[in-house]
Design an enzyme around this catalytic site. Structure first.
Site, PDB file in Angstrom:
ATOM      1  N   CYS A 111       0.877  -1.172   0.000  1.00 52.46           N
ATOM      2  CA  CYS A 111       0.000   0.000   0.000  1.00 52.46           C
ATOM      3  C   CYS A 111       0.912   1.218   0.000  1.00 52.46           C
ATOM      4  O   CYS A 111       1.725   1.396   0.912  1.00 52.46           O
ATOM      5  CB  CYS A 111      -0.872  -0.025   1.254  1.00 52.46           C
ATOM      6  SG  CYS A 111      -1.501   1.608   1.677  1.00 52.46           S
ATOM      7  N   ASN A 145       9.188  -0.546 -10.313  1.00 54.96           N
ATOM      8  CA  ASN A 145       8.851  -1.209 -11.572  1.00 54.96           C
ATOM      9  C   ASN A 145       7.363  -1.057 -11.853  1.00 54.96           C
ATOM     10  O   ASN A 145       6.536  -1.399 -11.013  1.00 54.96           O
ATOM     11  CB  ASN A 145       9.177  -2.703 -11.498  1.00 54.96           C
ATOM     12  CG  ASN A 145       9.045  -3.383 -12.849  1.00 54.96           C
ATOM     13  OD1 ASN A 145       9.782  -3.077 -13.781  1.00 54.96           O
ATOM     14  ND2 ASN A 145       8.084  -4.277 -12.973  1.00 54.96           N
ATOM     15  N   GLU A 146       7.057  -0.521 -13.011  1.00 57.12           N
ATOM     16  CA  GLU A 146       5.658  -0.418 -13.450  1.00 57.12           C
ATOM     17  C   GLU A 146       4.724  -0.058 -12.297  1.00 57.12           C
ATOM     18  O   GLU A 146       3.846  -0.844 -11.908  1.00 57.12           O
ATOM     19  CB  GLU A 146       5.202  -1.716 -14.114  1.00 57.12           C
ATOM     20  CG  GLU A 146       5.914  -1.995 -15.414  1.00 57.12           C
ATOM     21  CD  GLU A 146       5.333  -3.172 -16.191  1.00 57.12           C
ATOM     22  OE1 GLU A 146       4.640  -4.004 -15.589  1.00 57.12           O
ATOM     23  OE2 GLU A 146       5.588  -3.254 -17.392  1.00 57.12           O
ATOM     24  N   CYS A 156      -7.622   1.260   1.817  1.00 61.21           N
ATOM     25  CA  CYS A 156      -7.421   1.025   3.244  1.00 61.21           C
ATOM     26  C   CYS A 156      -7.583   2.326   4.039  1.00 61.21           C
ATOM     27  O   CYS A 156      -7.765   3.408   3.472  1.00 61.21           O
ATOM     28  CB  CYS A 156      -6.023   0.441   3.477  1.00 61.21           C
ATOM     29  SG  CYS A 156      -4.722   1.648   3.226  1.00 61.21           S
ATOM     30  N   GLU A 302      11.161  -2.450 -21.762  1.00 63.35           N
ATOM     31  CA  GLU A 302      10.809  -3.873 -21.841  1.00 63.35           C
ATOM     32  C   GLU A 302       9.963  -4.128 -23.074  1.00 63.35           C
ATOM     33  O   GLU A 302       9.105  -3.317 -23.436  1.00 63.35           O
ATOM     34  CB  GLU A 302       9.965  -4.302 -20.633  1.00 63.35           C
ATOM     35  CG  GLU A 302      10.660  -4.361 -19.318  1.00 63.35           C
ATOM     36  CD  GLU A 302       9.702  -4.851 -18.228  1.00 63.35           C
ATOM     37  OE1 GLU A 302       8.736  -5.572 -18.543  1.00 63.35           O
ATOM     38  OE2 GLU A 302       9.913  -4.477 -17.071  1.00 63.35           O
ATOM     39  N   GLU A 350       6.963 -16.599 -14.546  1.00 63.77           N
ATOM     40  CA  GLU A 350       7.268 -16.103 -15.895  1.00 63.77           C
ATOM     41  C   GLU A 350       8.208 -17.016 -16.651  1.00 63.77           C
ATOM     42  O   GLU A 350       8.881 -16.593 -17.588  1.00 63.77           O
ATOM     43  CB  GLU A 350       7.809 -14.679 -15.786  1.00 63.77           C
ATOM     44  CG  GLU A 350       6.739 -13.754 -15.230  1.00 63.77           C
ATOM     45  CD  GLU A 350       7.079 -12.297 -15.281  1.00 63.77           C
ATOM     46  OE1 GLU A 350       8.227 -11.953 -14.961  1.00 63.77           O
ATOM     47  OE2 GLU A 350       6.202 -11.501 -15.635  1.00 63.77           O
ATOM     48  N   LYS A 351       8.257 -18.297 -16.252  1.00 61.62           N
ATOM     49  CA  LYS A 351       9.243 -19.179 -16.888  1.00 61.62           C
ATOM     50  C   LYS A 351       8.939 -19.429 -18.359  1.00 61.62           C
ATOM     51  O   LYS A 351       9.835 -19.781 -19.114  1.00 61.62           O
ATOM     52  CB  LYS A 351       9.410 -20.481 -16.115  1.00 61.62           C
ATOM     53  CG  LYS A 351       8.169 -21.298 -15.878  1.00 61.62           C
ATOM     54  CD  LYS A 351       8.523 -22.507 -15.011  1.00 61.62           C
ATOM     55  CE  LYS A 351       7.296 -23.292 -14.585  1.00 61.62           C
ATOM     56  NZ  LYS A 351       6.395 -22.495 -13.713  1.00 61.62           N
ATOM     57  N   PHE A 352       7.686 -19.239 -18.782  1.00 61.34           N
ATOM     58  CA  PHE A 352       7.389 -19.450 -20.197  1.00 61.34           C
ATOM     59  C   PHE A 352       7.254 -18.143 -20.968  1.00 61.34           C
ATOM     60  O   PHE A 352       6.699 -18.105 -22.064  1.00 61.34           O
ATOM     61  CB  PHE A 352       6.149 -20.342 -20.345  1.00 61.34           C
ATOM     62  CG  PHE A 352       6.413 -21.726 -19.828  1.00 61.34           C
ATOM     63  CD1 PHE A 352       7.419 -22.509 -20.397  1.00 61.34           C
ATOM     64  CD2 PHE A 352       5.716 -22.228 -18.734  1.00 61.34           C
ATOM     65  CE1 PHE A 352       7.705 -23.780 -19.895  1.00 61.34           C
ATOM     66  CE2 PHE A 352       5.995 -23.496 -18.232  1.00 61.34           C
ATOM     67  CZ  PHE A 352       6.995 -24.275 -18.809  1.00 61.34           C
ATOM     68  N   HIS A 353       7.746 -17.073 -20.377  1.00 61.23           N
ATOM     69  CA  HIS A 353       7.837 -15.796 -21.104  1.00 61.23           C
ATOM     70  C   HIS A 353       9.123 -15.855 -21.917  1.00 61.23           C
ATOM     71  O   HIS A 353      10.152 -16.316 -21.428  1.00 61.23           O
ATOM     72  CB  HIS A 353       7.906 -14.664 -20.078  1.00 61.23           C
ATOM     73  CG  HIS A 353       7.692 -13.294 -20.645  1.00 61.23           C
ATOM     74  ND1 HIS A 353       8.617 -12.674 -21.460  1.00 61.23           N
ATOM     75  CD2 HIS A 353       6.679 -12.418 -20.489  1.00 61.23           C
ATOM     76  CE1 HIS A 353       8.157 -11.470 -21.778  1.00 61.23           C
ATOM     77  NE2 HIS A 353       6.978 -11.298 -21.204  1.00 61.23           N
TER      78      HIS A 353
HETATM   79  C1  GAL Z   1       6.178  -6.391 -17.152  1.00 61.23           C
HETATM   80  C2  GAL Z   1       7.036  -6.439 -15.914  1.00 61.23           C
HETATM   81  C3  GAL Z   1       8.116  -7.484 -16.013  1.00 61.23           C
HETATM   82  C4  GAL Z   1       7.543  -8.756 -16.548  1.00 61.23           C
HETATM   83  C5  GAL Z   1       6.933  -8.495 -17.889  1.00 61.23           C
HETATM   84  C6  GAL Z   1       6.363  -9.718 -18.567  1.00 61.23           C
HETATM   85  O1  GAL Z   1       4.901  -5.955 -16.831  1.00 61.23           O
HETATM   86  O2  GAL Z   1       7.627  -5.191 -15.646  1.00 61.23           O
HETATM   87  O3  GAL Z   1       8.664  -7.672 -14.733  1.00 61.23           O
HETATM   88  O4  GAL Z   1       6.587  -9.237 -15.661  1.00 61.23           O
HETATM   89  O5  GAL Z   1       5.876  -7.587 -17.736  1.00 61.23           O
HETATM   90  O6  GAL Z   1       5.751  -9.406 -19.795  1.00 61.23           O
END
Ligand code: GAL
Length: 668
Positions: A111, A145-146, A156, A302, A350-353
């Site tokens: 939060c 990050n994002e 809350c 990214e 995220e292993k299959f990213h």
């Molecule tokens: C973004 C994120 C990364 C990863 C990625 C996967 O949103 O910043 O850490 O999760 O997506 O596409």
């Protein structure tokens, strides 16, 4: 920024044994990697238990990368707190609108108004700085990050308190708040700020002005946290540029406000490679990001080399598509293109990213593309700092987006993304480059502005657009514009408020058409095009009616009106015209009609021009699966093929040409 295009990705070596790091650095060298983002999700590794720090591995990693000449975009780890934090202090966890508390076990479970979270976040950033800030490998700071990606709104008690303080600053008195929110409606009158709540679960529609202010407040709360981290980093190494990664058209955060605080704007782009509109949306994403702060560089932080893993069905990029999409970013001005992530994870969500280095290693076709692109980009340099020059601005604002899509409207399926795509698509196809501008931004450098459904418009914003037209500009304005003020209260009279001088007609009712129903629109020459979704019920005013609704209940009503105002012109589009109809409006405006037919890119081929003081660079990117031949102005030099060109260029499927010319010979 360096003179080389930045190239690399998120590097998460804490997921791997030490010997893998050496292989990583060797392979990064092969791939031409010159920048990696480190530490994004490292909080638990840097502070395994409260105040017990472990920075040895990070020192070693920075030495390794620095020694190999690879720059580091060092991230603060505050986007994913370690489990000990929320176990010990449950108040750091966010709460949803129903009052349910989130748990740890994924990421972003914090939060932003929790004093406990804020103090711990500050402390780990201060620790990071005191440990490694002096390291020479660091070239950029990457904050968090994002922001807000998974939990944009928390409801809350800490949020309730901060919201009330924010409202007090904004309105001064509870009477002023009652006036602004129209609380005479449904007996919502407040006697004290203490009675005001975040828009938690309510029986039916919450007060829309309250909802709008909560969106403003939530944006400000995240921004406040960002600024706190940024100040710690700046104090340590003021010369290092600071960024945080955006997500393009991400609704919860007003990135115009954020970008003003950044040294480099960066974005994460995961446009669907298989969607028919994917490349258009990706171009629009980059145009937005380039425009957020027009005085600083921008880059792609990214993207995926191939598949993501979070859609229902994750299509892989076809061979050449990753390269083509990278050139799309470079064409639109990116000073770097990085990926998520360097090495595909073995475990975790995220292993299959896809990654730069797949599970199968250097045998993957993705690796060959990664290496090929890295070498190519290194050979191209930075295009002498050539800039993208747009003659057209598209007006866009987050408060408008928030208010427009709040519930209880004539058409709750009216989405701003659809409206933007509707007006942007023909420009994209014609190779017309667009900047996005806030409605209050100076517009003098543009010839034309396109205004898609600017529902929320302040007096000052309206006056800005009107005076742009009076001084010689052209505006194309769509329906559902000028409806409410900054508090979401209706501008009374015929609709349009401060934009009415541009409309040339009186919009007296708004009429969403039944779903799927179309009407015909008849132009002055008797030809007809179509429209769907919406038709204003307008009466004629001082403008010239260029087209009328020709069928259905609103037959005879103005559909497109042109108005001369001062030295400029405005076009009001009162219905969602089909592409042929919208093109007829654009054809009246030179800046919107694209380059001369001979230089106009074929459909499927994206065209963007960057210009330096010496050269122009015309990027032609074939996003289609077939080869294309494109007519171009003569005397160009194809940088990628390293060969002179005549008056046409052949592009293979997913092929790219960058045509360099002496400045002055560019068309467009
Ligand atoms: C973004 C994120 C990364 C990863 C990625 C996967 O949103 O910043 O850490 O999760 O997506 O596409």
């Amino acid at each position: 920024m360096s003179e080389r295009t930045r190239y690399g990705g998120d590097y998460n070596p804490e997921q791997w044994p030490r010997h893998v790091w050496d292989e990583d650095v060797r392979l990064m060298g092969q791939a031409g990697v010159n920048l990696v983002t480190v530490g994004v999700f490292s909080w638990a590794h840097l502070e395994p238990s409260e105040r017990a720090y472990s920075f040895g591995w990070l020192h070693e990693l920075l030495d390794l990368l620095g020694g190999a000449g690879i720059g580091v975009d060092l991230s603060t780890p505050t986007a994913s707190p370690p489990p000990w934090l929320s176990t010990r202090y449950p108040d750091v966890l966010p709460v949803d609108a129903t009052g349910a508390r989130y748990s740890h076990g994924s990421r972003q479970h914090f939060c932003v108004c929790s004093p406990t979270y804020r103090a711990r976040a500050r402390r780990i950033v201060e620790q990071l700085v005191s440990e490694v800030a002096e390291h020479q490998a660091i070239e950029m700071w990457h904050v968090h990050n994002e922001y807000a990606c998974h939990v944009p709104y928390c409801y809350c008690d800490a949020h309730a308190q901060s919201f009330r303080a924010w409202l007090k600053r904004r309105y001064g008195s509870v009477e002023a708040l009652n006036g602004a929110w129209g609380t005479a409606f449904w007996s919502q009158r407040y006697g004290d700020f203490a009675e005001v709540m975040p828009p938690r679960m309510t029986p039916t529609f919450v007060n829309p002005s309250q909802d709008l202010d909560y969106k403003r407040f939530s944006n400000d709360a995240f921004l406040d946290e960002f600024l706190e981290e940024r100040e710690i980093l700046r104090a340590a190494r003021p010369e290092i540029p600071v960024t945080t990664n955006f997500m393009g058209f991400f609704k919860p955060l007003d990135y115009f406000a954020w970008a003003a605080e950044l040294d480099v704007v960066s974005t994460d782009n995961y446009s669907d490679p298989a969607s028919p509109d994917g490349m258009m949306l990706s171009a629009m994403h980059y145009d937005l990001v380039r425009s957020l702060n027009k005085h600083v560089p921008w880059m792609v932080m990214e993207q995926a080399t191939s598949r993501v893993n979070w859609r229902e069905h994750n299509s892989a990029k076809v061979p050449g598509q990753m390269r083509a999409m990278n050139y799309q970013a470079v064409a639109r001005g990116a000073s770097g293109t990085l990926f998520f992530q360097w090495r595909a994870s073995r475990a975790g969500a995220e292993k299959f990213h896809s990654a730069m280095l797949s599970h199968s290693g250097v045998g993957s076709p993705v690796w060959a593309e990664v290496v090929g692109l890295g070498a190519e980009l290194a050979g191209l340099g930075d295009f002498e700092g050539a800039v993208v020059q747009a003659r057209v601005a598209m007006l866009f604002s987050w408060p408008n987006w928030w208010a427009l899509e709040a519930p209880a409207k004539p058409a709750n399926d009216l989405s701003l993304a659809d409206q933007l795509s509707w007006v942007y698509r023909p420009l994209y196809r014609a190779g017309v480059t667009v900047d996005f501008c806030r409605p209050e931004e100076p517009l003098d450098r543009y010839e034309a502005v396109v205004v898609p459904s600017l529902y929320l418009v302040t007096e000052q914003q309206g006056a800005n657009v009107v005076s742009f037209v009076e001084r010689g500009g052209t505006a194309v304005l769509s329906f559902w514009s000028g409806i409410v003020d900054e508090f979401d209260a209706v501008h009374l009279g015929p609709y349009g408020g401060p934009l009415r001088p541009l409309m040339g007609c009186d919009v007296v009712e708004v009429a969403p058409l039944p779903r799927g129903e179309t009407v015909e629109v008849e132009w002055e020459d008797g030809t007809r095009t179509g429209a769907d979704f919406w038709a204003d019920v307008a009466t004629e005013g001082d403008g010239h009616v260029l087209a009328r609704v020709a069928t259905g209940p609103w037959r005879g009503r103005p559909a497109v009106v042109g108005t001369q105002l001062g030295a400029g012109r405005a076009y009001y589009v009162a219905a969602r015209l089909d592409p042929a109809g919208l093109q007829r409006v654009y054809d009246r405006v030179p800046a919107l009609s694209g380059p001369a037919a001979s230089a106009r890119a074929d459909y499927g081929v994206e065209r963007v021009v960057r210009v330096s003081s010496h050269h122009s660079y015309e990027f032609l990117i074939n996003h289609s699966a077939e080869g294309r031949e494109v007519e171009i102005a003569p005397d160009g030099f194809d940088l990628l093929a390293a060969s002179p060109l005549g008056d046409r260029v052949r592009l293979s499927p997913m092929g790219v040409a960058i045509v360099r010319r002496e400045t002055g010979r560019a068309h467009g």
